[in-house]
Design a protein around this motif. Structure first.
Motif, PDB file in Angstrom:
ATOM      1  N   ARG A  37       0.842  -1.209   0.000  1.00 50.67           N
ATOM      2  CA  ARG A  37       0.000   0.000   0.000  1.00 50.67           C
ATOM      3  C   ARG A  37       0.879   1.262   0.000  1.00 50.67           C
ATOM      4  O   ARG A  37       0.642   2.198  -0.767  1.00 50.67           O
ATOM      5  N   ASP A  38       1.942   1.262   0.824  1.00 50.87           N
ATOM      6  CA  ASP A  38       2.820   2.434   0.885  1.00 50.87           C
ATOM      7  C   ASP A  38       3.510   2.674  -0.457  1.00 50.87           C
ATOM      8  O   ASP A  38       3.706   3.815  -0.875  1.00 50.87           O
ATOM      9  N   TYR A  39       3.869   1.587  -1.118  1.00 48.54           N
ATOM     10  CA  TYR A  39       4.505   1.705  -2.441  1.00 48.54           C
ATOM     11  C   TYR A  39       3.557   2.371  -3.440  1.00 48.54           C
ATOM     12  O   TYR A  39       3.921   3.323  -4.144  1.00 48.54           O
ATOM     13  N   LEU A  40       2.304   1.882  -3.482  1.00 49.31           N
ATOM     14  CA  LEU A  40       1.340   2.447  -4.433  1.00 49.31           C
ATOM     15  C   LEU A  40       1.107   3.931  -4.133  1.00 49.31           C
ATOM     16  O   LEU A  40       1.039   4.756  -5.035  1.00 49.31           O
ATOM     17  N   THR A  41       1.009   4.241  -2.825  1.00 49.92           N
ATOM     18  CA  THR A  41       0.765   5.637  -2.439  1.00 49.92           C
ATOM     19  C   THR A  41       1.956   6.504  -2.851  1.00 49.92           C
ATOM     20  O   THR A  41       1.777   7.612  -3.378  1.00 49.92           O
ATOM     21  N   ALA A  42       3.175   5.995  -2.636  1.00 48.12           N
ATOM     22  CA  ALA A  42       4.375   6.768  -2.989  1.00 48.12           C
ATOM     23  C   ALA A  42       4.440   7.004  -4.494  1.00 48.12           C
ATOM     24  O   ALA A  42       4.671   8.132  -4.952  1.00 48.12           O
ATOM     25  N   ARG A  43       4.210   5.956  -5.282  1.00 47.15           N
ATOM     26  CA  ARG A  43       4.300   6.116  -6.746  1.00 47.15           C
ATOM     27  C   ARG A  43       3.179   7.035  -7.256  1.00 47.15           C
ATOM     28  O   ARG A  43       3.384   7.797  -8.201  1.00 47.15           O
ATOM     29  N   PHE A  44       2.013   6.961  -6.641  1.00 42.98           N
ATOM     30  CA  PHE A  44       0.930   7.870  -7.033  1.00 42.98           C
ATOM     31  C   PHE A  44       1.369   9.319  -6.753  1.00 42.98           C
ATOM     32  O   PHE A  44       1.223  10.199  -7.603  1.00 42.98           O
ATOM     33  N   GLY A  45       1.915   9.554  -5.565  1.00 39.28           N
ATOM     34  CA  GLY A  45       2.343  10.905  -5.180  1.00 39.28           C
ATOM     35  C   GLY A  45       3.370  11.452  -6.155  1.00 39.28           C
ATOM     36  O   GLY A  45       3.285  12.608  -6.599  1.00 39.28           O
ATOM     37  N   GLU A  46       4.320  10.602  -6.550  1.00 37.79           N
ATOM     38  CA  GLU A  46       5.367  11.067  -7.472  1.00 37.79           C
ATOM     39  C   GLU A  46       4.783  11.388  -8.847  1.00 37.79           C
ATOM     40  O   GLU A  46       5.111  12.420  -9.441  1.00 37.79           O
ATOM     41  N   ALA A  47       3.904  10.498  -9.325  1.00 36.02           N
ATOM     42  CA  ALA A  47       3.326  10.725 -10.665  1.00 36.02           C
ATOM     43  C   ALA A  47       2.476  11.991 -10.660  1.00 36.02           C
ATOM     44  O   ALA A  47       2.482  12.768 -11.621  1.00 36.02           O
ATOM     45  N   PHE A  48       1.778  12.218  -9.579  1.00 33.94           N
ATOM     46  CA  PHE A  48       0.910  13.389  -9.463  1.00 33.94           C
ATOM     47  C   PHE A  48       1.737  14.673  -9.375  1.00 33.94           C
ATOM     48  O   PHE A  48       1.444  15.683 -10.033  1.00 33.94           O
TER      49      PHE A  48
END
Ligand SMILES: Cc1cc2nc3c(=O)[nH]c(=O)nc-3n(C[C@H](O)[C@H](O)[C@H](O)COP(=O)(O)OP(=O)(O)OC[C@H]3O[C@@H](n4cnc5c(N)ncnc54)[C@H](O)[C@@H]3O)c2cc1C
Length: 456
Positions: free
Chosen positions: A119-130
């Motif tokens: 979950r933390d990985y998905l949240t981190a990658r979402f934050g970076e892409a955003f």
């Protein structure tokens, strides 16, 4: 808060700049991976709404569900289709000085991480892409979508449970197991029964299911000190199968997509027996089959497809959606315990203080006393029952497009598990990511179709 390029928590007024409006329904792993793919792949500016019914979307990563291990190895959990080892790289980058100590143990590709880490990985990658998109807005909405319909101008109209209607150019349904069959319902039932003061210690718990959810909840109950009787109700008497100890290259079975289902299975059984006899692994055979599965499925006649759903689907799912070997070992140890019983029975309904079942081989029905924790992972209604418009032959394509749904719906996609029986995917995360990137890349290629239409 309503600034551009910021996450907001309420549905807001329509931005009037003519950029396309996109909605993702569901913020589980499939919804998050879709948002990441759109932010990375769609070159033109857009407005994105992420809608989820749950207060804590991604609840698979919270509480005891978050402590359970992922079923797939880290090496198979990248959310980026162009970087298959992205999750492994992310894990390594987070370890800093501890890395040298962990590396020699097994190699990161083979590690099974707790779901909170994923979950933390998905949240981190979402934050970076955003953060990399200054031309795009993302808004989060906490609401259930209750209907999807086509509106004038070719748009798709979603109704929320508070009655609000929102129109979009593209809608991605990533509703997973749906609201009723969602995983949090099973964990909540387990926690309630575990800590309930009224429950007698020797009253049986009935755990229905044959997948990772059942295994994780059983082991959680035991780890939390529940020593009383547990009956696993599994239609077919199946329990999850283990992965091989290390990641193996898929073995491509000798078959062609043009071969019929029965013939293919005969080949597969013979090949499987030879492979295992020669010290090979059945897991590598199944993985090889799954690599060819979409092409094989396309070549199957409708009658063979029906037979697959009726007779083979469950076995295919259990052999494909495997769990970590050490978890499987713990499951087998628990099954040897006299307090745990595996019952091959189909649940017919819930009655007061028990369930009505039909055991395999019996014509009679029984009432089995106990409190039910339903861990079955079948998606009973595709897309949480939102596709109620009559369609003669609804189907979900390789890029998630929904075809055959009532009125033409060019902007409607059904992703990952949400497709249920509309697509016989093997339900691995990489399958979902492939589908999502096909959808995002297809949208980018069809940029003219994506031009915002007049609001209905
Ligand atoms: C112990 C364990 C380990 C697992 N390991 C893996 C693994 O390694 N790899 C893997 O692929 N899978 C794994 N799974 C299965 C995994 O949980 C599912 O694959 C995953 O949750 C599916 O993601 P999803 O986003 O499609 O659906 P979900 O996680 O079910 O998310 C769907 C979301 O949609 C929302 N929603 C549903 N209907 C509506 C509606 N009408 N309106 C608004 N919102 C709605 C829900 O609230 C939910 O948040 C594991 C499961 C368990 C129990």
């Amino acid at each position: 808060m309503s600034s551009r390029n910021a996450i907001r928590t309420t549905p807001s007024k329509q931005p009037a700049d003519g950029h396309p409006r996109l909605a993702i329904v569901g913020r589980g792993p499939a919804g998050m991976a879709t948002a990441i793919a759109l932010l990375r792949r769609l070159r033109r500016p857009f407005h994105l709404w992420m809608i989820d019914a749950a207060d804590f979307p991604q609840s698979f990563g919270n509480g005891p569900a978050g402590q359970a291990l992922m079923s797939e190895r880290a090496g198979q959990l990248s959310a980026l289709a162009d970087r298959p080892l992205d999750f492994v790289d992310w894990l390594k980058s987070g370890l800093g000085g501890g890395r040298a100590a962990v590396l020699p143990l097994r190699g990161f590709e083979n590690v099974y991480v707790p779901r909170s880490v994923f979950r933390d990985y998905l949240t981190a990658r979402f934050g970076e892409a955003f953060a990399a998109r200054r031309d795009t807005t993302v808004q989060t909405v906490s609401a259930a979508v209750t209907t999807v319909r086509t509106a004038s101008g070719g748009r798709l109209c979603l109704t929320l449970d508070d009655g609000e209607e929102m129109a979009f150019d593209q809608v991605f349904l990533a509703t997973g197991h749906g609201r009723q069959g969602g995983e949090s319902t099973s964990w909540q039932a387990a926690e309630r029964l575990l800590w309930s003061r009224e429950r007698k210690a020797d009253a049986p718990l009935l755990l229905a299911g044959d997948g990772p959810r059942m295994a994780a909840i059983l082991l959680h109950l035991r780890a939390s000190g529940h020593a009383g009787p547990i009956r696993i109700l599994s239609d077919g008497g199946r329990i999850p199968e283990p992965h091989a100890a290390t990641l193996l290259d898929p073995l491509t079975p000798a078959m062609s997509a043009a071969t019929g289902l029965a013939e293919t299975l005969r080949h597969l059984r013979a090949d499987g027996a030879r492979t295992v006899g020669a010290g090979g692994s059945w897991q590598a055979m199944i993985d090889g089959l799954n690599c060819q599965w979409p092409a094989l499925w396309r070549a199957l006649p409708p009658e063979a497809r029906k037979r697959y759903w009726r007779h083979l689907r469950a076995a295919h799912r259990v052999r494909s959606e495997r769990i970590a070997p050490e978890l499987h070992g713990r499951l087998l140890r628990d099954l040897r315990h006299p307090a745990t019983e595996l019952v091959d029975a189909r649940i017919l309904g819930v009655v007061a203080d028990g369930v009505r079942v039909r055991r395999r081989g019996s014509r009679k029905t029984d009432v089995m006393p106990g409190r039910l924790i339903d861990c079955r992972e079948d998606v009973v209604q595709p897309a949480d029952g939102l596709l109620s418009e009559p369609g003669t032959a609804m189907q979900v394509e390789d890029d998630g497009r929904l075809t055959g749904w009532g009125a033409a719906a060019p902007g409607l996609h059904v992703l990952g598990r949400a497709a249920g029986c509309l697509r016989p995917d093997t339900r691995l995360f990489a399958d979902t990511v492939r589908q999502i990137y096909r959808a995002a890349t297809g949208l980018d290629a069809a940029r003219t179709d994506l031009s915002a239409r007049t609001l209905a």
